[in-house]
Design a protein around this motif. Structure first.
Motif, PDB file in Angstrom:
ATOM      1  N   SER A   1      68.415 -14.027   6.566  1.00  8.25           N
ATOM      2  CA  SER A   1      67.614 -13.911   7.788  1.00  8.25           C
ATOM      3  C   SER A   1      68.265 -13.064   8.869  1.00  8.25           C
ATOM      4  N   TYR A   2      69.600 -12.927   8.812  1.00 11.02           N
ATOM      5  CA  TYR A   2      70.309 -12.296   9.924  1.00 11.02           C
ATOM      6  C   TYR A   2      71.037 -11.023   9.508  1.00 11.02           C
TER       7      TYR A   2
ATOM      8  N   ASP B   1      74.281  -6.327  14.578  1.00 12.11           N
ATOM      9  CA  ASP B   1      73.903  -6.685  15.942  1.00 12.11           C
ATOM     10  C   ASP B   1      72.382  -6.779  16.029  1.00 12.11           C
ATOM     11  N   PHE B   2      71.874  -7.064  17.215  1.00  8.85           N
ATOM     12  CA  PHE B   2      70.430  -7.271  17.375  1.00  8.85           C
ATOM     13  C   PHE B   2      69.636  -6.042  16.952  1.00  8.85           C
ATOM     14  N   ARG B   3      70.084  -4.855  17.373  1.00  8.52           N
ATOM     15  CA  ARG B   3      69.346  -3.629  17.053  1.00  8.52           C
ATOM     16  C   ARG B   3      69.261  -3.419  15.548  1.00  8.52           C
ATOM     17  N   GLU B   4      70.389  -3.599  14.867  1.00  4.70           N
ATOM     18  CA  GLU B   4      70.377  -3.388  13.419  1.00  4.70           C
ATOM     19  C   GLU B   4      69.565  -4.470  12.717  1.00  4.70           C
TER      20      GLU B   4
ATOM     21  N   LEU C   1      66.388  -3.609  10.324  1.00  8.85           N
ATOM     22  CA  LEU C   1      66.304  -4.037   8.928  1.00  8.85           C
ATOM     23  C   LEU C   1      65.082  -4.918   8.692  1.00  8.85           C
ATOM     24  N   LYS C   2      64.721  -5.728   9.673  1.00  4.75           N
ATOM     25  CA  LYS C   2      63.506  -6.543   9.538  1.00  4.75           C
ATOM     26  C   LYS C   2      62.272  -5.661   9.428  1.00  4.75           C
ATOM     27  N   ARG C   3      62.235  -4.580  10.217  1.00  2.00           N
ATOM     28  CA  ARG C   3      61.093  -3.660  10.156  1.00  2.00           C
ATOM     29  C   ARG C   3      61.029  -2.960   8.809  1.00  2.00           C
ATOM     30  N   ILE C   4      62.197  -2.540   8.301  1.00  4.05           N
ATOM     31  CA  ILE C   4      62.241  -1.884   6.993  1.00  4.05           C
ATOM     32  C   ILE C   4      61.714  -2.819   5.910  1.00  4.05           C
ATOM     33  N   LYS C   5      62.178  -4.054   5.936  1.00  8.58           N
ATOM     34  CA  LYS C   5      61.746  -5.043   4.950  1.00  8.58           C
ATOM     35  C   LYS C   5      60.249  -5.323   5.065  1.00  8.58           C
TER      36      LYS C   5
END
Length: 266
Positions: A226-227, A231-234, A238-242
């Motif tokens: 999940s994490y 950092d927050f930006r990365e 990665l959440k957007r990519i997924k």
């Protein structure tokens, strides 16, 4: 639960630690405090939270009403025996039904109030038979703290740290250890036996450099993804990519999906 001195609940701290925890069957927090890391991650089949402070122990019991506690060693040994037999003779649900507590999440949570070495001794057979990780977040050596003021009812002397680390090195399982930079840990947890991961953590007195020692390589298979990200930006990237990948994948014809899955599994 309220904040806890030395806790790992600040943003950027628990995420960094969870990203260093591989997929495991059994997860142990030998110095749980308020168990910030455990509360933020996906539970494995069996978790053991421990704190030597009876007040902290009672707060953990109250916060996790689904947990199991043992009134004596006989009950604990009976549980361990059943768990060791579970692969061939019992399911986790059947084991839970023999114990106090009921965890709807489908995993088992045990809470103990023991000295850390005593805890590991009692569960050593389970720990060494199954894929296990002990996360140790003891009171940091007094000399490594900015204020060098005693904050805990159950502090540890330098000799206590040495004793615990020497003991840990003889336990056959994955180990993850938190501390501030200090000579005791650097001397007793040298490379290549332990790998060091450094990061900055937000504390009540500002940023502090944290050390994470682990006796394994950086994991590629995590207990919780999940994490992902440093950092927050990365993490957001990665959440957007997924999310975008999964959307495109779901729109593909079924045969193409199966073809891609086959390639990935080769």
């Amino acid at each position: 639960m309220e904040s806890y001195f030395g806790g790992k609940g600040s943003d950027g701290t628990y995420q960094t630690i969870i990203n260093q925890i591989p997929a495991v069957e059994i997860y142990i927090e030998a110095y749980a405090g308020h168990a910030s890391v455990f509360r933020k991650m996906i539970r494995p089949n069996l978790t053991i939270l421990n704190d030597i402070n009876p007040k902290v122990y009672q707060k953990l019991i109250a916060h996790f009403p689904e947990s199991i506690s043992f009134s004596d060693d006989t009950d604990r040994k009976d549980f361990i025996r059943k768990y060791l037999e579970k692969i061939s003779n019992s399911s986790i649900g059947e084991i839970k039904n023999t114990c106090q507590g009921n965890n709807d999440a489908g995993s088992i949570l045990i809470i103990e109030c023991l000295d850390a070495i005593d805890l590991i001794d009692k569960y050593k057979e389970l720990i060494e038979v199954f894929n296990s990780l002990i996360y140790s977040d003891p009171p940091y050596p007094l000399g490594s703290r900015k204020s060098q003021v005693k904050r805990y009812e159950f502090e540890m002397t330098d000799q206590d740290h040495v004793k615990y680390l020497k003991y840990l090195k003889n336990i056959r399982c994955k180990q993850l250890i938190s501390t501030y930079p200090n000579d005791i840990y650097e001397d007793l947890l040298p490379p290549p036996y332990f790998n060091l991961h450094e990061f900055w953590s937000q504390t009540r007195k500002g940023l502090a450099k944290e050390y994470l020692y682990k006796n394994y390589e950086t994991p590629t298979e995590l207990q919780d993804y999940s994490y992902l990200g440093s950092d927050f930006r990365e993490r957001d990237k990665l959440k957007r990519i997924k999310r975008n990948f999964l959307r495109k994948f779901k729109e593909m014809p079924r045969q193409l999906q199966n073809s891609i899955l086959k390639e990935l599994l080769l």
